[in-house]
Design a protein around this motif. Sequence first.
Motif, PDB file in Angstrom:
ATOM      1  N   ALA A  11     -11.729  -4.167   3.987  1.00 10.67           N
ATOM      2  CA  ALA A  11     -10.751  -4.916   3.345  1.00 10.67           C
ATOM      3  C   ALA A  11     -10.077  -4.364   1.785  1.00 10.67           C
ATOM      4  N   ILE A  12     -11.373  -4.780   1.296  1.00  6.99           N
ATOM      5  CA  ILE A  12     -11.319  -4.467  -0.183  1.00  6.99           C
ATOM      6  C   ILE A  12     -12.248  -3.020  -0.663  1.00  6.99           C
ATOM      7  N   GLY A  13     -11.402  -2.437   0.195  1.00  7.19           N
ATOM      8  CA  GLY A  13     -11.553  -0.829  -0.285  1.00  7.19           C
ATOM      9  C   GLY A  13     -10.304  -0.381  -1.227  1.00  7.19           C
ATOM     10  N   PRO A  14      -8.847  -0.355  -1.326  1.00  7.93           N
ATOM     11  CA  PRO A  14      -8.001  -0.483  -2.418  1.00  7.93           C
ATOM     12  C   PRO A  14      -8.512  -0.415  -3.217  1.00  7.93           C
ATOM     13  N   ALA A  15      -8.926  -2.198  -3.556  1.00  5.14           N
ATOM     14  CA  ALA A  15      -8.378  -2.917  -4.759  1.00  5.14           C
ATOM     15  C   ALA A  15     -10.056  -2.122  -5.874  1.00  5.14           C
ATOM     16  N   LEU A  16     -11.252  -1.999  -4.933  1.00  2.73           N
ATOM     17  CA  LEU A  16     -12.787  -0.880  -5.704  1.00  2.73           C
ATOM     18  C   LEU A  16     -12.322   0.793  -5.954  1.00  2.73           C
ATOM     19  N   ALA A  17     -11.108   1.099  -4.966  1.00  2.00           N
ATOM     20  CA  ALA A  17     -11.075   2.082  -4.922  1.00  2.00           C
ATOM     21  C   ALA A  17     -10.187   2.619  -6.803  1.00  2.00           C
ATOM     22  N   LEU A  51      -0.792  -0.809  15.691  1.00  2.00           N
ATOM     23  CA  LEU A  51       0.251  -0.589  14.110  1.00  2.00           C
ATOM     24  C   LEU A  51       0.476  -2.375  13.785  1.00  2.00           C
ATOM     25  N   ALA A  52       0.617  -3.126  14.882  1.00  2.00           N
ATOM     26  CA  ALA A  52       1.789  -3.682  14.452  1.00  2.00           C
ATOM     27  C   ALA A  52       0.434  -4.908  14.453  1.00  2.00           C
ATOM     28  N   LEU A  53      -1.049  -4.928  15.095  1.00  2.00           N
ATOM     29  CA  LEU A  53      -2.134  -5.773  14.804  1.00  2.00           C
ATOM     30  C   LEU A  53      -2.643  -5.289  13.710  1.00  2.00           C
ATOM     31  N   ALA A  54      -2.744  -3.971  13.352  1.00  2.00           N
ATOM     32  CA  ALA A  54      -3.286  -3.891  11.993  1.00  2.00           C
ATOM     33  C   ALA A  54      -2.518  -4.328  10.911  1.00  2.00           C
ATOM     34  N   ARG A  55      -1.253  -4.744  10.680  1.00  2.00           N
ATOM     35  CA  ARG A  55       0.006  -5.283  10.154  1.00  2.00           C
ATOM     36  C   ARG A  55      -0.423  -7.108   9.733  1.00  2.00           C
ATOM     37  N   ASP A  56      -0.913  -7.183  10.835  1.00  2.00           N
ATOM     38  CA  ASP A  56      -0.987  -8.710  11.323  1.00  2.00           C
ATOM     39  C   ASP A  56      -2.801  -8.816   9.834  1.00  2.00           C
ATOM     40  N   ILE A  57      -3.561  -7.719  11.051  1.00  2.00           N
ATOM     41  CA  ILE A  57      -4.965  -7.386   9.564  1.00  2.00           C
ATOM     42  C   ILE A  57      -4.556  -7.518   8.791  1.00  2.00           C
ATOM     43  N   VAL A  58      -4.116  -6.837   7.915  1.00  2.00           N
ATOM     44  CA  VAL A  58      -3.579  -6.930   6.462  1.00  2.00           C
ATOM     45  C   VAL A  58      -3.005  -7.565   5.783  1.00  2.00           C
ATOM     46  N   ALA A 127      -2.356  -0.525   6.532  1.00  2.00           N
ATOM     47  CA  ALA A 127      -2.748  -0.751   7.752  1.00  2.00           C
ATOM     48  C   ALA A 127      -1.907   0.427   8.983  1.00  2.00           C
ATOM     49  N   GLN A 128      -1.576   1.363   8.352  1.00  2.00           N
ATOM     50  CA  GLN A 128      -1.882   2.947   9.200  1.00  2.00           C
ATOM     51  C   GLN A 128      -3.008   3.205   9.045  1.00  2.00           C
ATOM     52  N   GLY A 129      -3.571   2.874   8.279  1.00  2.00           N
ATOM     53  CA  GLY A 129      -4.733   3.846   8.720  1.00  2.00           C
ATOM     54  C   GLY A 129      -6.277   2.929   9.815  1.00  2.00           C
ATOM     55  N   TYR A 130      -5.712   1.670   9.854  1.00  2.00           N
ATOM     56  CA  TYR A 130      -6.591  -0.086  10.409  1.00  2.00           C
ATOM     57  C   TYR A 130      -6.242   1.564  11.687  1.00  2.00           C
ATOM     58  N   ALA A 131      -4.521   1.442  12.262  1.00  2.00           N
ATOM     59  CA  ALA A 131      -4.343   2.044  13.309  1.00  2.00           C
ATOM     60  C   ALA A 131      -4.659   2.632  13.987  1.00  2.00           C
TER      61      ALA A 131
END
Length: 208
Positions: A11-17, A51-58, A127-131
């Motif tokens: 979950a912290i990946g994008p900011a670290l990147a 995708l719906a689940l992943a968006r909830d996670i994000v 979210a798409q990546g998670y899905a």
Amino acid sequence: MARVLRAAGLAIGPALALAAGGTSPVLAQPAAPTETAATAARTAAPDERALALARDIVRIAYPEDKRRAMFFGTVDAMTNQMRGATMARFNNDPAAKAIMDRNLDRFIAASKPIIDRHIPDFMDAYAQGYAREFSVVELEQVLGFMKTPVGQQFLLRSTAIISDPAFVAANQAYLRDLQPEMDRLRDQLTRELMEHFVKHPPKATTGS
């Protein structure tokens, strides 16, 4: 549980990147992907339920009212660590150090509005990546963990870990060791490009 924690940690990946990419844009460029069955699968449209689940996670991992602070906090922390590790070479030249600091500050200030504009795209892409990476069953387990008080705190406080003294010390040691190689590669790249452009002057390009 291992995959749940792996997903939570991502979950912290994008900011670290963003922080890492901002410190070394040339070295951070990925290699051109090779089209294979695996990469084709990764670009396929994700399952709607996944995708719906992943968006909830994000949404839980990056609460909308805290996203900017999470991204910018990571960028600031990583920038300060880079500053501490790489600016020592200018300790005997305060004027040069001031120039470097001033221009780094300008870059960070200019980059933050750009980061801010792209945060929604990062959230959707994440979210798409998670899905695509996790099954529906796994995503349900991840979401269940994230809905717990400890899950929410784990995610919200993960970006603070990069400011922990142990992480700061480890990261600055890494950056100090990396700096000579970065200098060597930068000089080599500059030399090779100059030699190339002498023989083949750059042409006007179109597009991005």
